[in-house]
Design an enzyme around this catalytic site. Structure first.
Site, PDB file in Angstrom:
ATOM      1  N   ASP A   1      -2.358 -11.186  -5.458  1.00 29.74           N
ATOM      2  CA  ASP A   1      -2.039 -10.068  -4.560  1.00 29.74           C
ATOM      3  C   ASP A   1      -0.558  -9.677  -4.618  1.00 29.74           C
ATOM      4  O   ASP A   1      -0.159  -8.673  -4.029  1.00 29.74           O
ATOM      5  CB  ASP A   1      -2.364 -10.443  -3.105  1.00 29.74           C
ATOM      6  CG  ASP A   1      -3.853 -10.286  -2.796  1.00 29.74           C
ATOM      7  OD1 ASP A   1      -4.536  -9.537  -3.510  1.00 29.74           O
ATOM      8  OD2 ASP A   1      -4.315 -10.913  -1.817  1.00 29.74           O
TER       9      ASP A   1
ATOM     10  N   LYS B   1      -1.238  -6.725   4.343  1.00 25.61           N
ATOM     11  CA  LYS B   1      -2.169  -5.737   3.774  1.00 25.61           C
ATOM     12  C   LYS B   1      -3.565  -5.923   4.358  1.00 25.61           C
ATOM     13  O   LYS B   1      -3.928  -7.023   4.809  1.00 25.61           O
ATOM     14  CB  LYS B   1      -2.226  -5.820   2.250  1.00 25.61           C
ATOM     15  CG  LYS B   1      -2.858  -7.087   1.662  1.00 25.61           C
ATOM     16  CD  LYS B   1      -4.360  -7.004   1.419  1.00 25.61           C
ATOM     17  CE  LYS B   1      -4.897  -8.320   0.871  1.00 25.61           C
ATOM     18  NZ  LYS B   1      -6.193  -8.757   1.148  1.00 25.61           N
TER      19      LYS B   1
END
Ligand code: C5P
Length: 283
Positions: free
Chosen positions: A135, A8
């Site tokens: 995350d 990401k």
């Protein structure tokens, strides 16, 4: 079962303040890219939980987030741990601000959900994953999303218009807890225009998103590291990136390109200067 774990990037990252539990409230726009680790999950004959990776310095035991995800899975399901061998072919740079470890953990949860036919929803997997890392909930589904709270409060956003991404992880690594500890005492020069980025996503305005990208952790980096990240961003912009920023707590810097030729030129210029350089696409 083979499963991919995408990296990401943070299109924005804002730290709103420190919480009583020691974590920080965040507001960030996250985006997945095609660059991914590949995980293979196999039954281990001896009943042990093992992790193997192509990087010798990564833990091969319960310290690895992929193994922690498996343990949290069985705990949440009320089952005793089973024999499992997780092989991870790492491509995503480590300690880079790209959620490589969290994405591996999320991939394990998705794979076990499917292998065991448990039928848990992404939100249920995210609740298990948040115990492994902040995350992990985002990494369960990926795509373009607003992440708030510790990172676990997710709102899907319209997808970033497809583009090329050149990213460079400099040769040093950053300690995430150390940088979070430092941010409390740093006077932030500027904040990302998160609302502006969301509006630009809604308008499918790639240039509008790219120009507004910002990460407050850039201000918290030690001087030498900040200057290296800035140099990478400058090269990306000089090569025609629509915008450039740092991801997570760094040190990876990336640029968004609407031209593959310009992205390749940037990749070539950055290669050889040091660090790991990738050309990838948003997914
Ligand atoms: O959740 P995770 O284990 O990935 O976080 C690593 C460290 O980053 C935490 O121990 C904490 O120091 C810091 N952190 C934070 N606020 C967040 C996420 C992480 O302070 N929202």
């Amino acid at each position: 079962m083979e499963v991919r774990a995408h990296a990401k990037l943070n299109l924005t990252l804002d730290v709103l303040g420190r919480r009583p539990d020691g974590y920080h409230d965040l507001r960030m726009v996250m985006q997945s890219v095609a660059l991914a680790d590949v995980l293979t999950l196999e039954e281990s004959g001896d009943g042990e939980l093992r992790v193997r990776t192509n990087l010798h310095f990564l833990p091969n035991n319960e310290k690895n987030l992929a193994a922690q995800a498996a343990l949290r899975w069985w705990e949440a399901r009320g089952q005793v741990p089973r024999g499992l061998e997780i092989t991870i072919e790492k491509s995503v740079p480590v300690c880079a601000g790209m959620a490589g470890g969290s994405s591996d953990a999320a991939a394990v949860l998705r794979a076990l959900n499917e292998l065991e036919g448990a039928g848990l929803s992404p939100a249920q997997l995210a609740r298990i994953g948040e115990r492994v890392g902040s995350d992990v909930p985002y990494c369960v589904t990926g795509g373009t999303a607003l992440a708030e709270g510790r990172g676990e409060v997710l709102t899907p956003l319209p997808p970033l218009p497809p583009c090329w991404v050149v990213l460079c992880k400099p040769e040093f690594s950053i300690s995430t807890p150390a940088l979070f500890a430092k941010i409390d005492s740093v006077k932030l020069r500027c904040r990302p225009d998160t609302q502006g980025v969301i509006a630009a996503l809604e308008a499918q305005d790639l240039v509008g998103v790219a120009r507004r990208m910002y990460n407050v952790f850039e201000d918290a980096l030690p001087e030498r590291q900040r200057s290296r990240v800035n140099d990478i961003k400058n090269v990306l912009i000089q090569c025609g990136a629509l915008g450039a920023s740092m991801s997570g707590t760094g040190p990876t810097a990336f640029g968004l390109f609407d031209s593959e030729a310009l992205a390749r030129e940037a990749q070539e210029r950055l290669t050889g200067v040091g660090g790991e350089v990738f050309l990838t696409r948003t997914v």
